[in-house]
Design a protein around this motif. Structure first.
Motif, PDB file in Angstrom:
ATOM      1  N   ARG A  60     -11.224   6.221 -36.443  1.00 40.80           N
ATOM      2  CA  ARG A  60     -10.299   7.317 -36.646  1.00 40.80           C
ATOM      3  C   ARG A  60     -10.117   7.568 -38.231  1.00 40.80           C
ATOM      4  O   ARG A  60     -10.079   8.598 -38.708  1.00 40.80           O
ATOM      5  CB  ARG A  60      -8.997   6.947 -35.936  1.00 40.80           C
ATOM      6  CG  ARG A  60      -8.905   7.158 -34.407  1.00 40.80           C
ATOM      7  CD  ARG A  60      -7.430   7.187 -33.785  1.00 40.80           C
ATOM      8  NE  ARG A  60      -6.722   6.019 -34.095  1.00 40.80           N
ATOM      9  CZ  ARG A  60      -6.881   4.978 -33.186  1.00 40.80           C
ATOM     10  NH1 ARG A  60      -7.614   4.762 -32.253  1.00 40.80           N
ATOM     11  NH2 ARG A  60      -6.261   3.818 -33.460  1.00 40.80           N
ATOM     12  N   SER A  61      -9.981   6.553 -38.914  1.00 41.69           N
ATOM     13  CA  SER A  61      -9.963   6.333 -40.372  1.00 41.69           C
ATOM     14  C   SER A  61     -10.968   7.169 -41.228  1.00 41.69           C
ATOM     15  O   SER A  61     -10.953   8.043 -41.919  1.00 41.69           O
ATOM     16  CB  SER A  61      -9.498   4.891 -41.097  1.00 41.69           C
ATOM     17  OG  SER A  61      -8.511   4.382 -40.269  1.00 41.69           O
ATOM     18  N   LEU A  62     -12.261   6.621 -40.547  1.00 42.83           N
ATOM     19  CA  LEU A  62     -13.624   7.217 -41.142  1.00 42.83           C
ATOM     20  C   LEU A  62     -13.461   8.698 -40.872  1.00 42.83           C
ATOM     21  O   LEU A  62     -13.665   9.551 -41.774  1.00 42.83           O
ATOM     22  CB  LEU A  62     -14.626   6.655 -40.668  1.00 42.83           C
ATOM     23  CG  LEU A  62     -15.186   5.473 -41.010  1.00 42.83           C
ATOM     24  CD1 LEU A  62     -16.149   4.550 -40.133  1.00 42.83           C
ATOM     25  CD2 LEU A  62     -15.680   5.547 -42.209  1.00 42.83           C
ATOM     26  N   THR A  63     -13.180   9.225 -39.665  1.00 42.15           N
ATOM     27  CA  THR A  63     -13.103  10.891 -39.327  1.00 42.15           C
ATOM     28  C   THR A  63     -12.043  11.406 -40.264  1.00 42.15           C
ATOM     29  O   THR A  63     -12.342  12.602 -40.506  1.00 42.15           O
ATOM     30  CB  THR A  63     -12.648  10.826 -37.977  1.00 42.15           C
ATOM     31  OG1 THR A  63     -13.760  10.179 -36.848  1.00 42.15           O
ATOM     32  CG2 THR A  63     -12.742  12.442 -37.352  1.00 42.15           C
ATOM     33  N   ALA A  64     -10.875  10.842 -40.411  1.00 39.77           N
ATOM     34  CA  ALA A  64      -9.762  11.374 -40.962  1.00 39.77           C
ATOM     35  C   ALA A  64     -10.214  11.654 -42.658  1.00 39.77           C
ATOM     36  O   ALA A  64      -9.954  12.762 -43.036  1.00 39.77           O
ATOM     37  CB  ALA A  64      -8.637  10.815 -40.905  1.00 39.77           C
ATOM     38  N   VAL A  65     -10.760  10.597 -42.958  1.00 39.12           N
ATOM     39  CA  VAL A  65     -11.176  10.637 -44.455  1.00 39.12           C
ATOM     40  C   VAL A  65     -12.295  11.696 -44.808  1.00 39.12           C
ATOM     41  O   VAL A  65     -12.258  12.576 -45.654  1.00 39.12           O
ATOM     42  CB  VAL A  65     -11.534   9.287 -44.904  1.00 39.12           C
ATOM     43  CG1 VAL A  65     -12.348   9.367 -46.244  1.00 39.12           C
ATOM     44  CG2 VAL A  65     -10.474   8.293 -45.077  1.00 39.12           C
ATOM     45  N   GLN A  66     -13.211  11.834 -43.935  1.00 34.41           N
ATOM     46  CA  GLN A  66     -14.301  12.699 -43.986  1.00 34.41           C
ATOM     47  C   GLN A  66     -13.869  14.031 -43.973  1.00 34.41           C
ATOM     48  O   GLN A  66     -14.248  14.951 -44.562  1.00 34.41           O
ATOM     49  CB  GLN A  66     -15.417  12.495 -42.972  1.00 34.41           C
ATOM     50  CG  GLN A  66     -16.668  13.061 -43.044  1.00 34.41           C
ATOM     51  CD  GLN A  66     -17.767  12.685 -41.952  1.00 34.41           C
ATOM     52  OE1 GLN A  66     -17.512  12.192 -40.997  1.00 34.41           O
ATOM     53  NE2 GLN A  66     -19.015  13.057 -42.333  1.00 34.41           N
ATOM     54  N   ARG A  67     -13.030  14.365 -42.983  1.00 39.13           N
ATOM     55  CA  ARG A  67     -12.091  15.681 -42.682  1.00 39.13           C
ATOM     56  C   ARG A  67     -11.719  15.818 -44.129  1.00 39.13           C
ATOM     57  O   ARG A  67     -11.477  17.073 -44.478  1.00 39.13           O
ATOM     58  CB  ARG A  67     -11.494  15.642 -41.508  1.00 39.13           C
ATOM     59  CG  ARG A  67     -10.965  17.131 -41.364  1.00 39.13           C
ATOM     60  CD  ARG A  67     -10.195  17.503 -40.050  1.00 39.13           C
ATOM     61  NE  ARG A  67      -9.633  18.716 -40.093  1.00 39.13           N
ATOM     62  CZ  ARG A  67      -8.883  19.115 -38.954  1.00 39.13           C
ATOM     63  NH1 ARG A  67      -9.014  18.409 -37.900  1.00 39.13           N
ATOM     64  NH2 ARG A  67      -8.354  20.212 -39.046  1.00 39.13           N
ATOM     65  N   MET A  68     -10.743  15.006 -44.497  1.00 41.90           N
ATOM     66  CA  MET A  68      -9.964  15.356 -45.945  1.00 41.90           C
ATOM     67  C   MET A  68     -10.731  15.702 -46.931  1.00 41.90           C
ATOM     68  O   MET A  68     -10.846  16.618 -47.616  1.00 41.90           O
ATOM     69  CB  MET A  68      -9.248  14.095 -46.320  1.00 41.90           C
ATOM     70  CG  MET A  68      -8.102  13.791 -45.355  1.00 41.90           C
ATOM     71  SD  MET A  68      -6.682  14.611 -45.500  1.00 41.90           S
ATOM     72  CE  MET A  68      -5.442  13.578 -44.736  1.00 41.90           C
ATOM     73  N   ILE A  69     -12.179  15.024 -47.120  1.00 42.29           N
ATOM     74  CA  ILE A  69     -12.929  15.419 -48.227  1.00 42.29           C
ATOM     75  C   ILE A  69     -13.718  16.759 -47.916  1.00 42.29           C
ATOM     76  O   ILE A  69     -13.899  17.498 -48.921  1.00 42.29           O
ATOM     77  CB  ILE A  69     -13.876  14.201 -48.448  1.00 42.29           C
ATOM     78  CG1 ILE A  69     -13.105  12.882 -48.792  1.00 42.29           C
ATOM     79  CG2 ILE A  69     -15.056  14.494 -49.464  1.00 42.29           C
ATOM     80  CD1 ILE A  69     -13.777  11.565 -48.959  1.00 42.29           C
ATOM     81  N   ASN A  70     -14.235  16.633 -46.812  1.00 42.72           N
ATOM     82  CA  ASN A  70     -15.086  17.873 -46.641  1.00 42.72           C
ATOM     83  C   ASN A  70     -14.621  19.133 -46.112  1.00 42.72           C
ATOM     84  O   ASN A  70     -15.126  20.164 -46.480  1.00 42.72           O
ATOM     85  CB  ASN A  70     -16.125  17.536 -45.407  1.00 42.72           C
ATOM     86  CG  ASN A  70     -17.222  16.170 -45.854  1.00 42.72           C
ATOM     87  OD1 ASN A  70     -17.390  16.033 -46.979  1.00 42.72           O
ATOM     88  ND2 ASN A  70     -17.575  15.481 -45.007  1.00 42.72           N
ATOM     89  N   ASP A  71     -13.449  19.106 -45.396  1.00 42.54           N
ATOM     90  CA  ASP A  71     -12.907  20.378 -44.963  1.00 42.54           C
ATOM     91  C   ASP A  71     -11.670  20.925 -45.436  1.00 42.54           C
ATOM     92  O   ASP A  71     -11.005  21.918 -45.519  1.00 42.54           O
ATOM     93  CB  ASP A  71     -12.618  20.068 -43.392  1.00 42.54           C
ATOM     94  CG  ASP A  71     -13.849  19.846 -42.602  1.00 42.54           C
ATOM     95  OD1 ASP A  71     -14.905  20.121 -42.968  1.00 42.54           O
ATOM     96  OD2 ASP A  71     -13.668  19.170 -41.329  1.00 42.54           O
ATOM     97  N   GLU A  72     -10.789  19.737 -45.938  1.00 42.88           N
ATOM     98  CA  GLU A  72      -9.356  19.924 -46.619  1.00 42.88           C
ATOM     99  C   GLU A  72      -9.554  20.147 -48.082  1.00 42.88           C
ATOM    100  O   GLU A  72      -8.667  20.453 -48.747  1.00 42.88           O
ATOM    101  CB  GLU A  72      -8.403  18.871 -46.326  1.00 42.88           C
ATOM    102  CG  GLU A  72      -8.192  18.790 -44.734  1.00 42.88           C
ATOM    103  CD  GLU A  72      -7.851  20.247 -43.936  1.00 42.88           C
ATOM    104  OE1 GLU A  72      -7.056  20.834 -44.342  1.00 42.88           O
ATOM    105  OE2 GLU A  72      -8.264  20.450 -43.032  1.00 42.88           O
ATOM    106  N   GLY A  73     -10.651  19.735 -48.912  1.00 40.42           N
ATOM    107  CA  GLY A  73     -10.969  19.808 -50.109  1.00 40.42           C
ATOM    108  C   GLY A  73     -10.460  18.739 -50.800  1.00 40.42           C
ATOM    109  O   GLY A  73     -10.150  19.027 -52.227  1.00 40.42           O
ATOM    110  N   PHE A  74      -9.894  17.704 -50.302  1.00 44.30           N
ATOM    111  CA  PHE A  74      -9.348  16.373 -51.178  1.00 44.30           C
ATOM    112  C   PHE A  74     -10.520  15.463 -51.731  1.00 44.30           C
ATOM    113  O   PHE A  74     -10.609  14.517 -50.849  1.00 44.30           O
ATOM    114  CB  PHE A  74      -8.453  16.025 -50.367  1.00 44.30           C
ATOM    115  CG  PHE A  74      -6.972  16.674 -50.193  1.00 44.30           C
ATOM    116  CD1 PHE A  74      -6.011  17.021 -51.185  1.00 44.30           C
ATOM    117  CD2 PHE A  74      -6.745  17.181 -49.101  1.00 44.30           C
ATOM    118  CE1 PHE A  74      -5.221  17.838 -50.891  1.00 44.30           C
ATOM    119  CE2 PHE A  74      -5.791  18.070 -48.791  1.00 44.30           C
ATOM    120  CZ  PHE A  74      -4.706  18.358 -49.703  1.00 44.30           C
TER     121      PHE A  74
END
Length: 308
Positions: A60-74
């Motif tokens: 879950r951490s990996l998925t959240a981090v990846q989405r933060m970087i790739n989809d949310e722009g962080f």
């Protein structure tokens, strides 16, 4: 009541960062990213995503981090890591996995004992013995940002503050670039701690951790486990408002805003807010302090740029 809003000239180069935790269900995932979107208007310098002991939230951490970087722009999303419940090889593999997902910032923690807070900590067989050792291992992999923990009121397992600061210095000597503190509510405690940290020759940024109080009973219990205290003055302001939720939220907003304003007037420029994956109280605090909101178009462009 104290003045709780900064004048425009005082806001200067204040910077925010937010902590989130990985969701445990689809509904919690929706809540997390609704919160991320709501708070993104404050243009945080970075965001962090926690990591369960022994990798209990690894996927879950990996998925959240990846989405933060790739989809949310962080792009500067920081991934938490701990030493608990894993060998060095297993931790190294997780580090490499985060790096392959685009992570360039880690929050390195020893982690709570496997028996839970209050149990005796024992290094995992074949694992990293403490956060300083894990910092050194990540530093050997490259020029990453590495944040570590600090405790203005002393870690509950440390014999005294001097020992706590020695531990922080070992982490800095091994390559840590920033310290994020445990939450606290007495700014005098933080100022005394920071003075001792500087006298010890530790010159990295020490960023105060701010916990807006969503639930007084919950935060009082959690503070006791973490070695922190909730001052009686704060308890007095909140305890009679359990049956008045709107007034309770308003008072909690003022308490956190007053803390940030006072720290800013003591010279602090960076603030790390523990969001508990909820935006309303955190956003209200940021607004009351006077942090500027990005224009909607600018906030949207962050995500659009990440998705491009």
């Amino acid at each position: 009541m104290a003045i709780h809003t900064l004048y425009p000239a005082e806001r200067g180069n204040l910077r925010l960062s937010f902590e989130y935790f990985p969701p445990k269900s689809d509904d919690m995932e929706a809540q997390l990213f609704d919160t991320v979107a709501a708070l993104s208007v404050f243009d945080p310098a970075f965001v962090t995503v926690t990591y369960g002991a022994g990798g209990s939230t690894k996927a879950r951490s990996l998925t959240a981090v990846q989405r933060m970087i790739n989809d949310e722009g962080f792009a500067n999303t920081a991934a938490h890591l701990t030493c608990v419940g894993a060998t060095k090889a297993e931790v190294d593999a997780v580090v490499d996995e985060f790096i392959n997902k685009g992570v360039r910032h880690f929050v390195v923690l020893r982690g709570d004992p496997q028996g839970g807070i209050g149990a005796r900590y024992e290094p995992f067989p074949g694992g990293y013995e403490n956060a300083a050792a894990l910092v050194a291992a990540i530093r050997a992999k490259g020029d990453f940002e590495i944040s570590v923990s600090a405790y203005p009121e002393k870690h509950p397992e440390s014999p005294d503050v001097a020992a706590d600061i020695d531990t922080l210095k070992r982490k800095v000597d091994n390559g840590a670039t920033r310290a994020l503190t445990q939450f606290f509510f007495d700014n005098n405690d933080f100022e005394r701690y920071l003075e001792r940290v500087r006298r010890a020759g530790i010159n990295i940024p020490v960023v105060p951790g701010i916990m807006p109080i969503n639930n007084l009973a919950g935060i009082t219990k959690f503070a006791g486990l973490c070695g922190a205290k909730v001052p009686e003055a704060i308890v007095t302001r909140l305890i009679h408002l359990d049956e008045s939720p709107e007034e309770r939220v308003k008072e909690a907003t003022h308490i956190a805003a007053e803390q940030i304003v006072d720290l800013a007037r003591r010279g602090l420029r960076d603030f790390h807010l523990y969001t508990m994956n909820r935006s309303p109280l955190v956003a209200a605090v940021c607004d009351l302090v006077g942090f500027e909101r990005m224009a909607p178009a600018a906030a949207q462009s962050r995500s659009a740029g990440a998705a491009a």
